[in-house]
Design a protein around this motif. Structure first.
Motif, PDB file in Angstrom:
ATOM      1  N   THR A   1       0.839  -1.199   0.000  1.00  0.00           N
ATOM      2  CA  THR A   1       0.000   0.000   0.000  1.00  0.00           C
ATOM      3  C   THR A   1       0.873   1.246   0.000  1.00  0.00           C
ATOM      4  OG1 THR A   1      -1.749  -1.130   1.221  1.00  0.00           O
ATOM      5  CG2 THR A   1      -1.796   1.268   1.251  1.00  0.00           C
ATOM      6  N   LEU A   2       0.476   2.217  -0.792  1.00  0.00           N
ATOM      7  CA  LEU A   2       1.138   3.514  -0.802  1.00  0.00           C
ATOM      8  C   LEU A   2       0.170   4.514  -0.180  1.00  0.00           C
ATOM      9  CD1 LEU A   2       3.788   4.917  -1.890  1.00  0.00           C
ATOM     10  CD2 LEU A   2       2.382   5.659  -3.807  1.00  0.00           C
ATOM     11  N   THR A   3       0.448   4.910   1.050  1.00  0.00           N
ATOM     12  CA  THR A   3      -0.395   5.897   1.724  1.00  0.00           C
ATOM     13  C   THR A   3       0.026   7.288   1.268  1.00  0.00           C
ATOM     14  OG1 THR A   3      -0.632   4.455   3.649  1.00  0.00           O
ATOM     15  CG2 THR A   3      -1.148   6.791   3.954  1.00  0.00           C
ATOM     16  N   VAL A   4      -0.916   8.012   0.690  1.00  0.00           N
ATOM     17  CA  VAL A   4      -0.629   9.332   0.135  1.00  0.00           C
ATOM     18  C   VAL A   4      -1.374  10.387   0.940  1.00  0.00           C
ATOM     19  CG1 VAL A   4      -0.846  10.828  -1.888  1.00  0.00           C
ATOM     20  CG2 VAL A   4      -0.201   8.420  -2.177  1.00  0.00           C
ATOM     21  N   LEU A   5      -0.643  11.343   1.469  1.00  0.00           N
ATOM     22  CA  LEU A   5      -1.202  12.428   2.274  1.00  0.00           C
ATOM     23  C   LEU A   5      -1.313  13.677   1.407  1.00  0.00           C
ATOM     24  CD1 LEU A   5       1.043  11.925   5.438  1.00  0.00           C
ATOM     25  CD2 LEU A   5      -1.009  10.662   4.771  1.00  0.00           C
ATOM     26  N   MET A   6      -2.492  14.261   1.387  1.00  0.00           N
ATOM     27  CA  MET A   6      -2.728  15.436   0.543  1.00  0.00           C
ATOM     28  C   MET A   6      -3.457  16.517   1.318  1.00  0.00           C
ATOM     29  SD  MET A   6      -3.906  13.801  -3.104  1.00  0.00           S
ATOM     30  CE  MET A   6      -4.056  15.459  -3.811  1.00  0.00           C
TER      31      MET A   6
ATOM     32  N   ARG B   1      -6.565  12.892   3.473  1.00  0.00           N
ATOM     33  CA  ARG B   1      -6.520  14.345   3.276  1.00  0.00           C
ATOM     34  C   ARG B   1      -6.699  15.072   4.609  1.00  0.00           C
ATOM     35  NH1 ARG B   1     -10.134  15.834  -1.801  1.00  0.00           N
ATOM     36  NH2 ARG B   1      -8.788  17.672  -1.791  1.00  0.00           N
ATOM     37  N   TYR B   2      -5.818  16.043   4.812  1.00  0.00           N
ATOM     38  CA  TYR B   2      -5.789  16.810   6.055  1.00  0.00           C
ATOM     39  C   TYR B   2      -5.486  18.273   5.725  1.00  0.00           C
ATOM     40  CZ  TYR B   2      -4.477  12.129   7.936  1.00  0.00           C
ATOM     41  OH  TYR B   2      -4.405  10.801   8.255  1.00  0.00           O
ATOM     42  N   PRO B   3      -5.643  19.177   6.695  1.00  0.00           N
ATOM     43  CA  PRO B   3      -5.052  20.511   6.542  1.00  0.00           C
ATOM     44  C   PRO B   3      -3.549  20.384   6.294  1.00  0.00           C
ATOM     45  CG  PRO B   3      -6.541  20.462   8.413  1.00  0.00           C
ATOM     46  CD  PRO B   3      -6.383  19.039   7.963  1.00  0.00           C
ATOM     47  N   TRP B   4      -2.991  21.327   5.534  1.00  0.00           N
ATOM     48  CA  TRP B   4      -1.618  21.182   5.050  1.00  0.00           C
ATOM     49  C   TRP B   4      -0.596  21.005   6.164  1.00  0.00           C
ATOM     50  CZ3 TRP B   4       0.829  19.446   1.182  1.00  0.00           C
ATOM     51  CH2 TRP B   4       2.163  19.802   0.930  1.00  0.00           C
ATOM     52  N   ARG B   5      -0.723  21.743   7.244  1.00  0.00           N
ATOM     53  CA  ARG B   5       0.272  21.617   8.326  1.00  0.00           C
ATOM     54  C   ARG B   5       0.247  20.218   8.937  1.00  0.00           C
ATOM     55  NH1 ARG B   5       0.399  26.796  12.218  1.00  0.00           N
ATOM     56  NH2 ARG B   5       2.398  25.859  12.740  1.00  0.00           N
ATOM     57  N   ARG B   6      -0.949  19.623   8.985  1.00  0.00           N
ATOM     58  CA  ARG B   6      -1.030  18.257   9.510  1.00  0.00           C
ATOM     59  C   ARG B   6      -0.438  17.257   8.509  1.00  0.00           C
ATOM     60  NH1 ARG B   6      -6.549  15.047  11.270  1.00  0.00           N
ATOM     61  NH2 ARG B   6      -5.525  13.101  11.887  1.00  0.00           N
ATOM     62  N   VAL B   7      -0.608  17.515   7.219  1.00  0.00           N
ATOM     63  CA  VAL B   7       0.027  16.675   6.195  1.00  0.00           C
ATOM     64  C   VAL B   7       1.537  16.633   6.425  1.00  0.00           C
ATOM     65  CG1 VAL B   7       0.616  16.551   3.733  1.00  0.00           C
ATOM     66  CG2 VAL B   7      -1.750  16.974   4.420  1.00  0.00           C
ATOM     67  N   LEU B   8       2.137  17.808   6.594  1.00  0.00           N
ATOM     68  CA  LEU B   8       3.583  17.892   6.807  1.00  0.00           C
ATOM     69  C   LEU B   8       3.999  17.146   8.073  1.00  0.00           C
ATOM     70  CD1 LEU B   8       4.108  21.676   5.941  1.00  0.00           C
ATOM     71  CD2 LEU B   8       4.665  19.718   4.485  1.00  0.00           C
ATOM     72  N   HIS B   9       3.262  17.369   9.146  1.00  0.00           N
ATOM     73  CA  HIS B   9       3.590  16.746  10.434  1.00  0.00           C
ATOM     74  C   HIS B   9       3.476  15.226  10.361  1.00  0.00           C
ATOM     75  CE1 HIS B   9       3.695  16.152  14.798  1.00  0.00           C
ATOM     76  NE2 HIS B   9       2.619  15.390  14.661  1.00  0.00           N
ATOM     77  N   ASN B  10       2.367  14.737   9.782  1.00  0.00           N
ATOM     78  CA  ASN B  10       2.141  13.291   9.744  1.00  0.00           C
ATOM     79  C   ASN B  10       3.160  12.586   8.860  1.00  0.00           C
ATOM     80  OD1 ASN B  10      -0.045  14.027  11.280  1.00  0.00           O
ATOM     81  ND2 ASN B  10      -1.558  12.931  10.062  1.00  0.00           N
TER      82      ASN B  10
ATOM     83  N   GLY C   1       2.110  26.920   6.522  1.00  0.00           N
ATOM     84  CA  GLY C   1       2.964  25.775   6.247  1.00  0.00           C
ATOM     85  C   GLY C   1       3.309  25.587   4.787  1.00  0.00           C
ATOM     86  N   SER C   2       2.724  26.397   3.895  1.00  0.00           N
ATOM     87  CA  SER C   2       2.990  26.240   2.462  1.00  0.00           C
ATOM     88  C   SER C   2       4.234  27.025   2.057  1.00  0.00           C
ATOM     89  CB  SER C   2       1.785  26.703   1.637  1.00  0.00           C
ATOM     90  OG  SER C   2       1.591  28.105   1.775  1.00  0.00           O
TER      91      SER C   2
END
Length: 239
Positions: free
Chosen positions: A8-13, A49-58, A118-119
């Motif tokens: 599985t490829l987990t993709v965070l966006m 899919r999460y808010p961008w700062r959470r994407v970076l953190h996770n 975070g962008s």
């Protein structure tokens, strides 16, 4: 750090939210890319899919791969990056009535620019935040950004979009986000305008924690190299 599932490829966006605070669906070209990668790598892509700062953190903590991230000097200390996937363009969305001109960063002096927390818009732009111009930090709600812009809480905001047909893009965004504005309903004149010169054109990548197992990244890179050589990436992102 979590142990990845090698099938599985987990993709965070980053999530984008519409005018009713709903999460907007993935674009057609992203869906086509993920379908191609699943066929080529034989991996199952799971999108979160999460808010961008959470994407970076996770992602930093090993949850999965970020999709649509730009390289910066700071980020390269935290993440390992894939081959480039597409070139994103960073546009300035403005109020048409203001007739703003943009030819380079000095034109933003004293302006208030909407930026998602975070962008990044590239190292040069990022270095001028709170130096040349003031930031108005925004959430993942695109509707919220248009509302702030209309209320003159900022002079422009950054719009990330790989498309180049500005006429069609501008028409689309006004039809969605100006529909409740009396002036637009009566005259159908655009309220929001995209300036013709992008802030930056920058490669977008997949990225994973620099501390993670690189096996999936290597498999992903082989598929992306094949897609670029065959012209598949150009076909997907030319739309």
């Amino acid at each position: 750090m979590p142990t990845p599932n090698t099938n599985t490829l987990t993709v965070l966006m980053a999530e984008q939210r519409g005018d009713r605070d709903q999460v907007l669906p993935l674009t057609k070209n992203v869906i086509q890319l993920f379908n191609y990668l699943e066929d080529t790598t034989k991996l199952k892509i799971e999108v979160r899919r999460y808010p961008w700062r959470r994407v970076l953190h996770n992602a930093e903590n090993g949850e999965g791969f970020i999709f649509g991230i730009y390289k910066t000097i700071e980020r390269q200390q935290i993440y390992s990056f894939s081959e480039p996937v597409y070139s994103d363009k960073i546009w300035l969305m403005t109020r048409c009535e203001d007739h703003l001109n943009y030819n380079g960063l000095p034109d933003l002096k004293g302006k208030t620019i909407g930026i998602v927390q975070g962008s990044s818009a590239g190292d040069e732009f990022d270095s001028q935040v709170n130096v040349l111009f003031k930031p108005e930090y925004n959430t993942s709600s695109l509707a919220g950004r248009f509302s702030k812009l209309y209320q003159k809480r900022m002079d422009a905001f950054l719009l990330y979009d790989p498309r180049t047909n500005l006429k069609e893009m501008q028409k689309e965004f006004n039809q969605i986000y100006a529909t409740d504005i009396d002036e637009y309903r009566k005259k159908k004149n655009d309220i929001f305008c995209i300036l013709p010169k992008p802030i930056n054109v920058i490669d977008a990548h997949f990225a994973m924690s620099i501390r993670g197992d690189k096996a999936l990244l290597e498999k992903l890179d082989r598929a992306l190299q094949q897609a670029r050589k065959s012209g598949e990436l150009d076909r997907i992102f030319s739309k």
